[in-house]
Design a protein around this motif. Sequence first.
Motif, PDB file in Angstrom:
ATOM      1  N   LEU A   1      -2.843   7.447   4.174  1.00 12.08           N
ATOM      2  CA  LEU A   1      -3.425   8.105   5.358  1.00 12.08           C
ATOM      3  C   LEU A   1      -4.747   8.793   5.020  1.00 12.08           C
ATOM      4  O   LEU A   1      -5.654   8.838   5.850  1.00 12.08           O
ATOM      5  N   SER A   2      -4.853   9.317   3.797  1.00 15.40           N
ATOM      6  CA  SER A   2      -6.107   9.957   3.366  1.00 15.40           C
ATOM      7  C   SER A   2      -7.253   8.938   3.332  1.00 15.40           C
ATOM      8  O   SER A   2      -8.377   9.231   3.720  1.00 15.40           O
ATOM      9  N   ILE A   3      -6.943   7.738   2.845  1.00 15.82           N
ATOM     10  CA  ILE A   3      -7.945   6.672   2.805  1.00 15.82           C
ATOM     11  C   ILE A   3      -8.396   6.318   4.220  1.00 15.82           C
ATOM     12  O   ILE A   3      -9.589   6.204   4.508  1.00 15.82           O
ATOM     13  N   PHE A   4      -7.421   6.162   5.128  1.00 15.86           N
ATOM     14  CA  PHE A   4      -7.743   5.837   6.513  1.00 15.86           C
ATOM     15  C   PHE A   4      -8.562   6.949   7.161  1.00 15.86           C
ATOM     16  O   PHE A   4      -9.496   6.696   7.919  1.00 15.86           O
ATOM     17  N   HIS A   5      -8.194   8.200   6.832  1.00 14.48           N
ATOM     18  CA  HIS A   5      -8.894   9.348   7.417  1.00 14.48           C
ATOM     19  C   HIS A   5     -10.331   9.428   6.905  1.00 14.48           C
ATOM     20  O   HIS A   5     -11.263   9.702   7.670  1.00 14.48           O
TER      21      HIS A   5
ATOM     22  N   PHE B   1       0.830  -1.220   0.000  1.00 12.02           N
ATOM     23  CA  PHE B   1       0.000   0.000   0.000  1.00 12.02           C
ATOM     24  C   PHE B   1       0.857   1.260   0.000  1.00 12.02           C
ATOM     25  O   PHE B   1       0.562   2.218  -0.730  1.00 12.02           O
ATOM     26  N   LEU B   2       1.905   1.273   0.823  1.00  8.65           N
ATOM     27  CA  LEU B   2       2.739   2.470   0.918  1.00  8.65           C
ATOM     28  C   LEU B   2       3.482   2.736  -0.388  1.00  8.65           C
ATOM     29  O   LEU B   2       3.622   3.893  -0.798  1.00  8.65           O
ATOM     30  N   ASN B   3       3.943   1.680  -1.054  1.00 10.51           N
ATOM     31  CA  ASN B   3       4.660   1.863  -2.319  1.00 10.51           C
ATOM     32  C   ASN B   3       3.717   2.187  -3.474  1.00 10.51           C
ATOM     33  O   ASN B   3       4.104   2.871  -4.424  1.00 10.51           O
ATOM     34  N   TYR B   4       2.479   1.717  -3.397  1.00  6.80           N
ATOM     35  CA  TYR B   4       1.516   1.933  -4.483  1.00  6.80           C
ATOM     36  C   TYR B   4       0.803   3.284  -4.324  1.00  6.80           C
ATOM     37  O   TYR B   4       0.777   4.101  -5.254  1.00  6.80           O
ATOM     38  N   PHE B   5       0.228   3.513  -3.141  1.00  5.42           N
ATOM     39  CA  PHE B   5      -0.523   4.749  -2.899  1.00  5.42           C
ATOM     40  C   PHE B   5       0.365   5.907  -2.454  1.00  5.42           C
ATOM     41  O   PHE B   5       0.035   7.068  -2.679  1.00  5.42           O
ATOM     42  N   GLY B   6       1.473   5.590  -1.772  1.00  7.35           N
ATOM     43  CA  GLY B   6       2.246   6.630  -1.087  1.00  7.35           C
ATOM     44  C   GLY B   6       1.663   6.819   0.299  1.00  7.35           C
ATOM     45  O   GLY B   6       0.477   6.553   0.535  1.00  7.35           O
TER      46      GLY B   6
END
Length: 270
Positions: free
Chosen positions: A192-196, A182-187
């Motif tokens: 964090l925006s998705i989680f928020h 997720f971190l490598n794909y979304f950044g």
Amino acid sequence: MKEVLVTIQSVYQYLEKLGPKKSFQILKNLGYEKLLSLTGKVPKERLIVLTQKLSEDTVVELVNQIPERVLVEMIKENSDDDLVYFIHSLPMSDLALVARSIPPSDVSALAKSQGKETSVEILKTLGIEKSVALLKEINMKDFLWLIKETNVPSILKLVSTLTVADCKKWIKTRGIEELPVFLNYFGVDNTLSIFHKLGLQKALDLLHLLGTREMLELSLLISNMHLDPKKLPDLHWLQDKLEKTPKGASKTKSRKQAAKKKTKKVVKKK
């Protein structure tokens, strides 16, 4: 008896190397028994080097605040340079908490992998208590794997933003293997925006429903759509209508309609 004499001799040799003023202060504040015990478990040369690089007050505080067993292990597992850097960079209360809570071998592994400066930065950025709490949920080996698969700034930003409870929930539900994906794909910012936006629990539910691959593909599909934010409909009226409808009202209405149809059929038969 011979061992005792050798140990006593080591103590005096140790004190002699430090000079009269420093050795007197250390002996006065620590007491002969503590010093005798420590010099019997740690190589004299290492104690001399460490003590020469630290003030007498720091040496006394170090021995008094950290249990001897842990202090001996710290000296055994870490290099002199790393130890001195940690001692100078962290308040003694934080250093004592790290020493009591995180195995010295793990601290050594972190320093060897990331360097002493980055290791201290990680502890300070996350906070000592949070670092300790997280390393109870994920072992140092897995933590270093996460850093290797992503990078230190991304991991720090993610973990700093999430609560310990959120991290525990993610680890318990999904493990850690997907995090680099997720971190490598979304950044990290988009993750964090998705989680928020969704909240961690809904994000986990969505992942469970779609699966990792499908969620990534759906995200890519949506990101390529040319959508006009001005056309985003206001659905508050729909939400209000749903909230005003009594629970079970629609079910009751359906049952009444079915009952009426049944009655009509019976009348026709007569």
